[in-house]
Design a protein around this motif. Sequence first.
Motif, PDB file in Angstrom:
ATOM      1  N   GLN A 149     -20.829  65.119 -39.191  1.00  0.00           N
ATOM      2  CA  GLN A 149     -19.808  65.335 -39.893  1.00  0.00           C
ATOM      3  C   GLN A 149     -18.591  65.333 -38.931  1.00  0.00           C
ATOM      4  O   GLN A 149     -18.473  65.712 -37.836  1.00  0.00           O
ATOM      5  CB  GLN A 149     -19.617  66.756 -40.418  1.00  0.00           C
ATOM      6  CG  GLN A 149     -18.671  67.163 -41.376  1.00  0.00           C
ATOM      7  CD  GLN A 149     -18.783  68.552 -42.354  1.00  0.00           C
ATOM      8  OE1 GLN A 149     -19.737  69.248 -41.776  1.00  0.00           O
ATOM      9  NE2 GLN A 149     -18.087  68.741 -43.152  1.00  0.00           N
ATOM     10  N   ILE A 150     -17.487  64.875 -39.275  1.00  0.00           N
ATOM     11  CA  ILE A 150     -16.112  64.611 -38.570  1.00  0.00           C
ATOM     12  C   ILE A 150     -15.448  66.024 -38.423  1.00  0.00           C
ATOM     13  O   ILE A 150     -15.529  66.760 -39.443  1.00  0.00           O
ATOM     14  CB  ILE A 150     -15.158  63.497 -39.076  1.00  0.00           C
ATOM     15  CG1 ILE A 150     -16.149  62.288 -39.357  1.00  0.00           C
ATOM     16  CG2 ILE A 150     -13.897  63.422 -38.315  1.00  0.00           C
ATOM     17  CD1 ILE A 150     -16.437  61.645 -37.616  1.00  0.00           C
ATOM     18  N   LEU A 206     -18.574  55.045 -41.439  1.00  0.00           N
ATOM     19  CA  LEU A 206     -18.298  56.090 -42.868  1.00  0.00           C
ATOM     20  C   LEU A 206     -18.540  54.974 -43.901  1.00  0.00           C
ATOM     21  O   LEU A 206     -17.802  53.716 -43.984  1.00  0.00           O
ATOM     22  CB  LEU A 206     -16.937  56.323 -42.412  1.00  0.00           C
ATOM     23  CG  LEU A 206     -16.193  56.892 -43.793  1.00  0.00           C
ATOM     24  CD1 LEU A 206     -17.091  58.299 -44.279  1.00  0.00           C
ATOM     25  CD2 LEU A 206     -14.803  57.243 -43.635  1.00  0.00           C
ATOM     26  N   SER A 207     -19.273  55.436 -44.925  1.00  0.00           N
ATOM     27  CA  SER A 207     -19.564  54.268 -46.011  1.00  0.00           C
ATOM     28  C   SER A 207     -18.621  54.670 -46.919  1.00  0.00           C
ATOM     29  O   SER A 207     -18.593  55.888 -47.580  1.00  0.00           O
ATOM     30  CB  SER A 207     -21.143  54.647 -46.414  1.00  0.00           C
ATOM     31  OG  SER A 207     -21.838  54.146 -45.467  1.00  0.00           O
ATOM     32  N   LEU A 208     -17.668  53.804 -47.459  1.00  0.00           N
ATOM     33  CA  LEU A 208     -16.599  53.995 -48.595  1.00  0.00           C
ATOM     34  C   LEU A 208     -17.118  53.004 -49.918  1.00  0.00           C
ATOM     35  O   LEU A 208     -16.571  51.932 -49.933  1.00  0.00           O
ATOM     36  CB  LEU A 208     -15.278  53.862 -47.989  1.00  0.00           C
ATOM     37  CG  LEU A 208     -14.818  54.668 -46.824  1.00  0.00           C
ATOM     38  CD1 LEU A 208     -13.326  54.127 -46.531  1.00  0.00           C
ATOM     39  CD2 LEU A 208     -14.927  56.057 -47.632  1.00  0.00           C
ATOM     40  N   LYS A 260     -17.658  49.630 -45.142  1.00  0.00           N
ATOM     41  CA  LYS A 260     -18.054  50.360 -43.919  1.00  0.00           C
ATOM     42  C   LYS A 260     -16.983  50.306 -42.864  1.00  0.00           C
ATOM     43  O   LYS A 260     -16.631  49.406 -42.615  1.00  0.00           O
ATOM     44  CB  LYS A 260     -19.519  50.140 -43.642  1.00  0.00           C
ATOM     45  CG  LYS A 260     -20.422  50.135 -44.589  1.00  0.00           C
ATOM     46  CD  LYS A 260     -21.684  49.824 -43.832  1.00  0.00           C
ATOM     47  CE  LYS A 260     -23.208  49.876 -44.944  1.00  0.00           C
ATOM     48  NZ  LYS A 260     -23.081  51.265 -45.632  1.00  0.00           N
ATOM     49  N   PHE A 268     -10.585  57.901 -41.092  1.00  0.00           N
ATOM     50  CA  PHE A 268     -11.566  59.031 -40.607  1.00  0.00           C
ATOM     51  C   PHE A 268     -10.624  60.381 -40.911  1.00  0.00           C
ATOM     52  O   PHE A 268      -9.602  60.659 -40.442  1.00  0.00           O
ATOM     53  CB  PHE A 268     -12.314  59.216 -39.245  1.00  0.00           C
ATOM     54  CG  PHE A 268     -13.172  58.033 -39.351  1.00  0.00           C
ATOM     55  CD1 PHE A 268     -14.615  58.194 -39.558  1.00  0.00           C
ATOM     56  CD2 PHE A 268     -12.852  56.937 -38.612  1.00  0.00           C
ATOM     57  CE1 PHE A 268     -15.663  57.397 -39.396  1.00  0.00           C
ATOM     58  CE2 PHE A 268     -13.896  55.675 -38.511  1.00  0.00           C
ATOM     59  CZ  PHE A 268     -15.220  56.013 -38.797  1.00  0.00           C
ATOM     60  N   ARG A 269     -11.560  61.387 -41.498  1.00  0.00           N
ATOM     61  CA  ARG A 269     -10.929  62.527 -41.877  1.00  0.00           C
ATOM     62  C   ARG A 269     -11.857  63.881 -41.473  1.00  0.00           C
ATOM     63  O   ARG A 269     -13.010  63.506 -41.598  1.00  0.00           O
ATOM     64  CB  ARG A 269     -10.302  62.767 -43.182  1.00  0.00           C
ATOM     65  CG  ARG A 269      -9.286  61.987 -43.738  1.00  0.00           C
ATOM     66  CD  ARG A 269      -7.854  62.304 -42.850  1.00  0.00           C
ATOM     67  NE  ARG A 269      -6.763  61.722 -43.276  1.00  0.00           N
ATOM     68  CZ  ARG A 269      -6.247  60.582 -42.743  1.00  0.00           C
ATOM     69  NH1 ARG A 269      -7.112  60.086 -41.700  1.00  0.00           N
ATOM     70  NH2 ARG A 269      -5.199  59.788 -43.062  1.00  0.00           N
ATOM     71  N   ASP A 303     -15.756  64.283 -43.078  1.00  0.00           N
ATOM     72  CA  ASP A 303     -16.373  63.231 -43.760  1.00  0.00           C
ATOM     73  C   ASP A 303     -17.669  63.248 -43.290  1.00  0.00           C
ATOM     74  O   ASP A 303     -17.958  63.610 -41.869  1.00  0.00           O
ATOM     75  CB  ASP A 303     -15.747  61.894 -43.061  1.00  0.00           C
ATOM     76  CG  ASP A 303     -14.411  61.532 -43.658  1.00  0.00           C
ATOM     77  OD1 ASP A 303     -14.523  61.862 -45.025  1.00  0.00           O
ATOM     78  OD2 ASP A 303     -13.573  60.833 -43.175  1.00  0.00           O
ATOM     79  N   PHE A 304     -18.761  62.958 -43.987  1.00  0.00           N
ATOM     80  CA  PHE A 304     -20.400  62.811 -43.617  1.00  0.00           C
ATOM     81  C   PHE A 304     -20.282  61.246 -42.980  1.00  0.00           C
ATOM     82  O   PHE A 304     -20.139  60.249 -43.920  1.00  0.00           O
ATOM     83  CB  PHE A 304     -20.979  63.240 -44.635  1.00  0.00           C
ATOM     84  CG  PHE A 304     -20.952  64.626 -44.827  1.00  0.00           C
ATOM     85  CD1 PHE A 304     -22.029  65.421 -44.051  1.00  0.00           C
ATOM     86  CD2 PHE A 304     -20.244  65.272 -45.811  1.00  0.00           C
ATOM     87  CE1 PHE A 304     -21.867  66.701 -44.321  1.00  0.00           C
ATOM     88  CE2 PHE A 304     -20.265  66.714 -46.080  1.00  0.00           C
ATOM     89  CZ  PHE A 304     -21.136  67.395 -45.270  1.00  0.00           C
ATOM     90  N   VAL A 305     -20.887  61.125 -41.747  1.00  0.00           N
ATOM     91  CA  VAL A 305     -20.979  59.879 -41.321  1.00  0.00           C
ATOM     92  C   VAL A 305     -22.332  59.727 -40.852  1.00  0.00           C
ATOM     93  O   VAL A 305     -23.031  60.630 -40.479  1.00  0.00           O
ATOM     94  CB  VAL A 305     -20.046  59.719 -40.142  1.00  0.00           C
ATOM     95  CG1 VAL A 305     -18.584  59.458 -40.821  1.00  0.00           C
ATOM     96  CG2 VAL A 305     -20.233  60.656 -39.107  1.00  0.00           C
TER      97      VAL A 305
END
Length: 495
Positions: A69-70, A294-296, A300, A335-336, A339-341
């Motif tokens: 996690q960020i 990070l998957s959006l 990615k 990124f914030r 965020d789960f990465v």
Amino acid sequence: MRFVLRSIMGLFLFAVMLGAIGFGSYRFYSAMTTPREARLQPPSERSFMANTATLEAVTVAPQITAYGQIRSWKTLQLRASSDGRLVEMSDAFRDGARVKAGDMLLRIDPAEATSRLLDAQANLADAQSDKAEAEEAIGAAERELEATRQQVELRKQALDRQKQLMEKGYSTMALVEQEQLAVASIDQSLNNRLQSVVSARKRIERTDFAVKRGEVAVQDAERVLSETTVTAPFDGILDTVGVTLGRRVSPNEALANLIDPTALEVRFSVSTEQFSRLLGDDGRLLPQPVRVVLSLGERKIEASGLLERVAAVVGEGEAGRTLFASLDVTADTVFRPGDFVTVEVEEPALSGVALLPVSAATEDGRILVVGENDRLEELQARILRRRGDELIVADVPFGRDYVRERLPQLGAGIRIQERPAPTTGTPPAIVSTAPLASPSDVVTLDPERRAALLAQLEASQMPQDRKARLIEALQQPEVSKALVERIEARAGRRG
């Protein structure tokens, strides 16, 4: 009509019977005329096709995949420093808004703070006036003290003259006593003047303290007045904004959070075994490179970072270790915090290992290698890592061919026909390729022997891609001894 059909059927059956009799007679004649040696010759051994490749020594940097996690390590909570009503608010004072260092965010009503500042300035002016008056008073007291000291000297001189005159008979004892009383009186005046000077000096010290207290009060009032205007201490993004214009706030009330988007890190956990691979010889955590994904949806976003530290404690009920890695991002990053990465940590490179497909080995690491007469031998390899569809193994005979797919019909002692797999280039994870051949494993060929080996290869029936690879190897100044012996052994078996 029925008679004709039956006649045709009878002729067909008669022809079939004649054919069967003829075939049986031919087989009987062939069996009787074939030599006995040919009849007793055993059938040829069956061989199987198999995909093979050469075991090559490479240097590989494995990766550890984890999920984290960020978070931000630079987050400031903006709070109200004084009581008052919000009289001004910036348009950028909203959730998610970007602000610059020094930007005015909001202002609390400064009337009370201004009044406190004016009172403090007035008190400071009074203290400074008292100090100036005390400095003038000590000057006068010191002058009076000096005059009194001169009078004391004169009275003492007069007393001495009266004593001398009395000794000569020109004066009386009454006059001498009168002068002594005058000296005692002037000494008393001198002591009073000294006490006045001491009092004046103490007054100056008291006024100095009053001036310092006044200056501190003014500075404090100025600070309170300046804190009625809330500004951004650094570039960042606002979050949790909970006030509106006109609302009255109390001291220490939370107004918003300011997050620095460039001060991000990722927090993730690894197993104890994986953590041990990231430690140096001295037991300290190595600063290994980290890649965060990070998957959006279908897109990615990636960012690089560096492994930085280990958590101070292990949580209750948790196993392994919690690690932190700093991220190299800019202010406009996507990124914030929260965020789960996916986190990919690069391990220290492994030298002298081989990359094999998963289908080439069993669960415990047994592989099939090509031996003499193209027969398979089973060897035990040590599996170091499992990476997708590949295995990173050690303790294998580099330079020998192995079977890429362990089919059910293949096993130790089976003879195969090699079908080399096409080369697709160096895998991305390979850092460098370095054969582990020592000087005793290579030979220098004379021209005649090299020409003979090349001729044997040209006359062989092996696939063209493998033939070209072996010819290129034979044309090198130094050739692998195992390769030369294998080619010569095959030539001897064909002879």
